[in-house]
Design a protein around this motif. Structure first.
Motif, mmCIF file in Angstrom:
data_model
loop_
_atom_site.group_PDB
_atom_site.id
_atom_site.type_symbol
_atom_site.label_atom_id
_atom_site.label_comp_id
_atom_site.label_asym_id
_atom_site.label_seq_id
_atom_site.Cartn_x
_atom_site.Cartn_y
_atom_site.Cartn_z
ATOM 1 N N PHE A 1 0.860 -1.184 0.000
ATOM 2 C CA PHE A 1 0.000 0.000 0.000
ATOM 3 C C PHE A 1 0.895 1.232 0.000
ATOM 4 O O PHE A 1 1.806 1.340 0.823
ATOM 5 C CB PHE A 1 -0.916 0.023 1.232
ATOM 6 N N GLY A 2 0.630 2.164 -0.912
ATOM 7 C CA GLY A 2 1.398 3.397 -0.950
ATOM 8 C C GLY A 2 2.882 3.139 -1.128
ATOM 9 O O GLY A 2 3.311 2.262 -1.873
ATOM 10 N N ALA A 3 3.678 3.941 -0.391
ATOM 11 C CA ALA A 3 5.133 3.827 -0.492
ATOM 12 C C ALA A 3 5.706 2.909 0.576
ATOM 13 O O ALA A 3 6.925 2.746 0.677
ATOM 14 C CB ALA A 3 5.765 5.209 -0.384
ATOM 15 N N GLY A 4 4.834 2.295 1.406
ATOM 16 C CA GLY A 4 5.310 1.459 2.501
ATOM 17 C C GLY A 4 5.820 0.108 2.025
ATOM 18 O O GLY A 4 5.711 -0.265 0.854
ATOM 19 N N ASP A 5 6.370 -0.645 2.987
ATOM 20 C CA ASP A 5 6.850 -1.988 2.686
ATOM 21 C C ASP A 5 5.675 -2.884 2.306
ATOM 22 O O ASP A 5 4.519 -2.637 2.687
ATOM 23 C CB ASP A 5 7.575 -2.581 3.898
ATOM 24 N N ALA A 6 5.966 -3.931 1.569
ATOM 25 C CA ALA A 6 4.924 -4.873 1.162
ATOM 26 C C ALA A 6 4.325 -5.560 2.380
ATOM 27 O O ALA A 6 5.048 -5.957 3.306
ATOM 28 C CB ALA A 6 5.508 -5.906 0.209
ATOM 29 N N VAL A 7 2.993 -5.689 2.397
ATOM 30 C CA VAL A 7 2.318 -6.377 3.505
ATOM 31 C C VAL A 7 2.209 -7.874 3.229
ATOM 32 O O VAL A 7 1.953 -8.660 4.139
ATOM 33 C CB VAL A 7 0.919 -5.780 3.769
ATOM 34 N N VAL A 8 2.350 -8.265 1.967
ATOM 35 C CA VAL A 8 2.480 -9.668 1.574
ATOM 36 C C VAL A 8 3.768 -9.763 0.760
ATOM 37 O O VAL A 8 3.947 -9.026 -0.217
ATOM 38 C CB VAL A 8 1.271 -10.138 0.729
ATOM 39 N N GLN A 9 4.675 -10.646 1.184
ATOM 40 C CA GLN A 9 6.011 -10.669 0.586
ATOM 41 C C GLN A 9 6.352 -12.045 0.030
ATOM 42 O O GLN A 9 6.504 -12.994 0.783
ATOM 43 C CB GLN A 9 7.057 -10.257 1.626
ATOM 44 N N ARG A 10 6.423 -12.135 -1.291
ATOM 45 C CA ARG A 10 6.893 -13.310 -2.015
ATOM 46 C C ARG A 10 6.223 -14.621 -1.536
ATOM 47 O O ARG A 10 6.882 -15.606 -1.250
ATOM 48 C CB ARG A 10 8.418 -13.431 -1.892
ATOM 49 N N VAL A 11 4.913 -14.583 -1.474
ATOM 50 C CA VAL A 11 4.141 -15.751 -1.021
ATOM 51 C C VAL A 11 3.974 -16.732 -2.185
ATOM 52 O O VAL A 11 3.631 -16.336 -3.302
ATOM 53 C CB VAL A 11 2.766 -15.317 -0.473
ATOM 54 N N CYS A 12 4.218 -18.006 -1.915
ATOM 55 C CA CYS A 12 4.061 -19.062 -2.913
ATOM 56 C C CYS A 12 3.313 -20.244 -2.303
ATOM 57 O O CYS A 12 3.614 -20.646 -1.174
ATOM 58 C CB CYS A 12 5.422 -19.558 -3.418
ATOM 59 N N PHE A 13 2.320 -20.774 -3.013
ATOM 60 C CA PHE A 13 1.686 -22.043 -2.645
ATOM 61 C C PHE A 13 0.861 -22.519 -3.832
ATOM 62 O O PHE A 13 0.584 -21.761 -4.768
ATOM 63 C CB PHE A 13 0.802 -21.923 -1.388
ATOM 64 N N LYS A 14 0.465 -23.790 -3.823
ATOM 65 C CA LYS A 14 -0.397 -24.310 -4.875
ATOM 66 C C LYS A 14 -1.459 -25.219 -4.271
ATOM 67 O O LYS A 14 -1.258 -25.827 -3.208
ATOM 68 C CB LYS A 14 0.414 -25.055 -5.931
ATOM 69 N N VAL A 15 -2.603 -25.267 -4.947
ATOM 70 C CA VAL A 15 -3.746 -26.068 -4.498
ATOM 71 C C VAL A 15 -4.092 -27.040 -5.617
ATOM 72 O O VAL A 15 -4.359 -26.623 -6.750
ATOM 73 C CB VAL A 15 -4.964 -25.178 -4.172
ATOM 74 N N MET A 16 -4.130 -28.330 -5.289
ATOM 75 C CA MET A 16 -4.506 -29.344 -6.272
ATOM 76 C C MET A 16 -6.031 -29.518 -6.290
ATOM 77 O O MET A 16 -6.704 -29.208 -5.304
ATOM 78 C CB MET A 16 -3.831 -30.676 -5.946
ATOM 79 N N PRO A 17 -6.615 -30.015 -7.393
ATOM 80 C CA PRO A 17 -8.063 -30.267 -7.432
ATOM 81 C C PRO A 17 -8.499 -31.188 -6.287
ATOM 82 O O PRO A 17 -7.870 -32.215 -6.034
ATOM 83 C CB PRO A 17 -8.259 -30.943 -8.792
ATOM 84 N N GLY A 18 -9.548 -30.786 -5.592
ATOM 85 C CA GLY A 18 -10.075 -31.606 -4.503
ATOM 86 C C GLY A 18 -9.322 -31.496 -3.205
ATOM 87 O O GLY A 18 -9.726 -32.074 -2.186
ATOM 88 N N GLU A 19 -8.237 -30.719 -3.158
ATOM 89 C CA GLU A 19 -7.401 -30.621 -1.959
ATOM 90 C C GLU A 19 -7.895 -29.501 -1.052
ATOM 91 O O GLU A 19 -8.493 -28.523 -1.502
ATOM 92 C CB GLU A 19 -5.952 -30.343 -2.372
ATOM 93 N N THR A 20 -7.622 -29.632 0.249
ATOM 94 C CA THR A 20 -7.862 -28.544 1.190
ATOM 95 C C THR A 20 -6.522 -28.019 1.683
ATOM 96 O O THR A 20 -5.745 -28.765 2.294
ATOM 97 C CB THR A 20 -8.702 -29.003 2.394
ATOM 98 N N LEU A 21 -6.267 -26.751 1.419
ATOM 99 C CA LEU A 21 -5.061 -26.087 1.900
ATOM 100 C C LEU A 21 -5.459 -25.081 2.963
ATOM 101 O O LEU A 21 -6.379 -24.280 2.750
ATOM 102 C CB LEU A 21 -4.335 -25.392 0.749
ATOM 103 N N ALA A 22 -4.814 -25.116 4.115
ATOM 104 C CA ALA A 22 -5.117 -24.189 5.198
ATOM 105 C C ALA A 22 -4.058 -23.093 5.254
ATOM 106 O O ALA A 22 -2.865 -23.385 5.313
ATOM 107 C CB ALA A 22 -5.165 -24.925 6.532
ATOM 108 N N LEU A 23 -4.512 -21.838 5.205
ATOM 109 C CA LEU A 23 -3.643 -20.688 5.441
ATOM 110 C C LEU A 23 -3.822 -20.297 6.901
ATOM 111 O O LEU A 23 -4.911 -19.863 7.303
ATOM 112 C CB LEU A 23 -4.042 -19.514 4.548
#
Length: 601
Positions: A26-48
């Motif tokens: 947001f704006g000129a501030g640091d990123a609030v989400v930084q280089r997040v990576c994940f994948k979800v397969m069909p039928g899978e449940t992924l918990a964040l």
């Protein structure tokens, strides 16, 4: 496109959703989400998993491109393997995204009142999804919606179809939100804290419903939560986030069984659980009740609309409770059980039906004051001695008042002390709840949820009360903040000799703080005992269902949905000793010393 053809076009050999190197700021501030990576397969449940402010929700909102206008996606891609093949959702035109939202990807939001229109009936709002994404007729859409309402646990789907959101409880509104997200049977369901506002038995049934839908249509789920018990019951893969970064990820048995990162270990340490071994009981309550409810009933008359006669609703029936001085009496139950009405009756905010009594004794030698028949002078005195801590601290603190004004206002109303005395008292109460007096000049919006709850507690303490009524004081908080607030409440109770009437639906919280527990269902107390008796020898089927529905952060101990359904079902389906029809519930009988159960002789 019909359901089958849509499913056939999804290539199950590649991830359904893949988030790569996502950064949001947001704006000129640091990123609030930084280089997040994940994948979800069909039928899978992924918990964040993570606490408030960890970036979970904004990451999920970026999938549907419903971020605030000021948000900037600074890097990354979000690839979705939908009916049109693999596509980068961040690069799609808005018209193409509208076709995906609600049909191929749906989202359940945490706060249903922000997502439901107060001007339209629930049936119309949920069926709108079908009109937008299919060619169903009105009758087909209504049948599909009513079936979905039935599956998410509404006892009377037709009534819900006709109702407006404000006519439903918070838990009921959340069920409607879940129905809206599920009615089109999406390929991916994003569930943002979908069960936070629900009771444990409803939560168990909704989690079971999501699992059933996954089996039926191969739906994948991204589950956003801070509840590790829910994660253990639902997820195949876990991604732990903190301050916008992924701290740890992997298969659920590995992450939950042996968390490697210190932050994940901290979350586990704070997770509330019903202990496996009964805790040593506190000294027995002396014959010195500070609050008594005798034969209390409360009936409301609801307008039915049209030419129908008004309908009488019984919120509480024959409540007999006694709170010992310096003790904690917990009233446990689901939405609509009558527990909050009990709290309001205890504070005199509601008057019981004729014949009921609510008695208060400020000191052991003081005469009992009948709260439901107080004079003006007695009421002013009582309001100083009995205070309430509310579920939502943001709603109970005026956004236009600085903290100093919010804390000194009760003392001004009761003409206590000079201006300097009030300031000193406010500063002292802030220290008591673990905050700094320098914060007195701030507004409530400058504080986190846990800090705002501390402010609410400080405000309640400024009048030096002897009784605190706590209405779900930790239900909206993350597990680590919840742990801090419970420790604070215990410390204040013991230091000030306070008595607590503690309203909750969380049995793990109650097991920790209560000296006695009363379990309510549909206006009546069905079982009452000390925690070391109630949690290790529950006799009533409804109490057994509440305990069975409590999720535990252990993949080897799933929720027993059959036991939950049995106890949470209609009283006519219970074992014969507890069975009844209509309002003719059996009497509350003492089966063992101090252990009362509503059953036939």
């Amino acid at each position: 496109m019909d359901r089958m053809s849509k499913e056939e076009t999804v290539n199950v050999g590649t991830p359904l959703l893949e988030v790569e190197d996502l950064s949001i700021g947001f704006g000129a501030g640091d990123a609030v989400v930084q280089r997040v990576c994940f994948k979800v397969m069909p039928g899978e449940t992924l918990a964040l998993v993570g606490e408030s402010g960890s970036g979970k929700t904004i990451t999920c909102r970026s999938v549907l491109r419903i971020l605030p206008a000021a948000a900037q996606i600074r890097s990354g891609s979000i690839n979705f393997n939908g009916k049109g093949g693999v596509m980068n959702l961040l690069a799609l035109k808005e018209r193409a995204m509208r076709d995906i939202r609600g049909d191929q990807i749906s989202m359940i939001f945490q706060e249903p009142m922000h997502s439901l229109s107060p001007l339209h009936r629930l049936g119309d709002q949920v069926s709108e999804v079908l009109y937008l994404h299919s060619d169903m007729s009105a009758s087909e859409a209504k049948k599909t919606v009513l079936d979905t309402f039935d599956r998410v646990g509404f006892p009377d789907p037709e009534r819900v179809w006709r109702s407006y959101p404000f006519e439903m409880s918070g838990g009921m509104r959340q069920r409607a939100m879940i129905a809206m997200a599920m009615v089109a049977k999406p390929d991916l369901l994003i569930a943002d804290e979908p069960t936070t506002a629900l009771d444990v038995t409803t939560q168990a049934q909704v989690l079971g419903l999501i699992k059933d839908l996954q089996k039926d249509i191969g739906m994948a789920v991204i589950l956003v939560t801070h509840d590790l018990g829910v994660v253990a019951n639902m997820a195949e893969t876990v991604v732990v986030m903190n301050k916008g970064r992924v701290m740890e990820s992997g298969p659920a048995p590995a992450v939950l069984g042996a968390p490697a990162h210190g932050y994940t270990q901290k979350l586990f340490a704070a997770a509330p659980m019903i202990p496996q071994v009964a805790a040593p009981a506190r000294p027995a309550t002396q014959d010195d009740p500070i609050l008594e409810m005798r034969g209390v009933c409360k009936t409301y008359t609801m307008r039915a609309g049209g030419w129908s006669k008004p309908v009488a609703i019984t919120a509480c029936h024959e409540i007999n409770l006694s709170l010992g001085r310096g003790k904690t009496l917990a009233v446990v139950g689901e939405s609509g059980s009558g527990k909050t009405t009990c709290a309001r009756l205890a504070l005199g905010a509601e008057l019981p039906d004729e014949g009921g009594e609510v008695l208060f004794r400020a000191t052991p030698d003081a005469p009992a004051v009948q709260i439901n028949a107080m004079s003006r002078t007695e009421r002013v005195s009582f309001q100083r001695q009995a205070q309430m801590v509310f579920q939502d601290p943001y709603s109970s603190l005026s956004p236009r008042m600085r903290v100093q004004q919010a804390l000194t206002e009760p003392m001004e109303i009761h003409n206590l002390g000079t201006k300097s005395d009030r300031y000193d008292k406010a500063a002292e109460m802030l220290r008591w709840v673990g905050l700094e007096p320098s914060m007195l000049s701030r507004y409530p919006h400058a504080f986190s949820g846990g800090q705002r709850q501390r402010l609410s507690i400080a405000r309640a303490l400024t009048l030096d009360p002897v009784l605190l009524v706590c209405d779900e004081p930790t239900s909206a908080l993350d597990v680590s903040v919840q742990e801090q607030i419970l420790t604070l409440l215990e410390d204040i109770r013991d230091r000030m000799g306070l008595s607590y009437l503690f309203i909750s639906h969380d049995l793990a919280v109650v097991a920790r703080i209560a000296d006695e527990v009363a379990v309510m269902r549909q206006g009546v107390v069905v079982e009452q005992a000390a925690p070391d008796t109630l949690f290790y020898n529950p006799r009533h089927p409804y109490t057994q269902a509440l305990i069975a529905a409590q999720p535990e952060p252990d993949v080897n101990r799933p929720i027993d949905l059959a036991l939950v359904a049995k106890g949470a079902g209609a009283p006519s389906s219970w074992p014969e000793a507890f069975r009844f029809d209509g309002q003719q519930a059996p009497a509350l009988r003492e089966l063992d010393p101090g252990h009362k159960v509503r059953c036939h002789a």
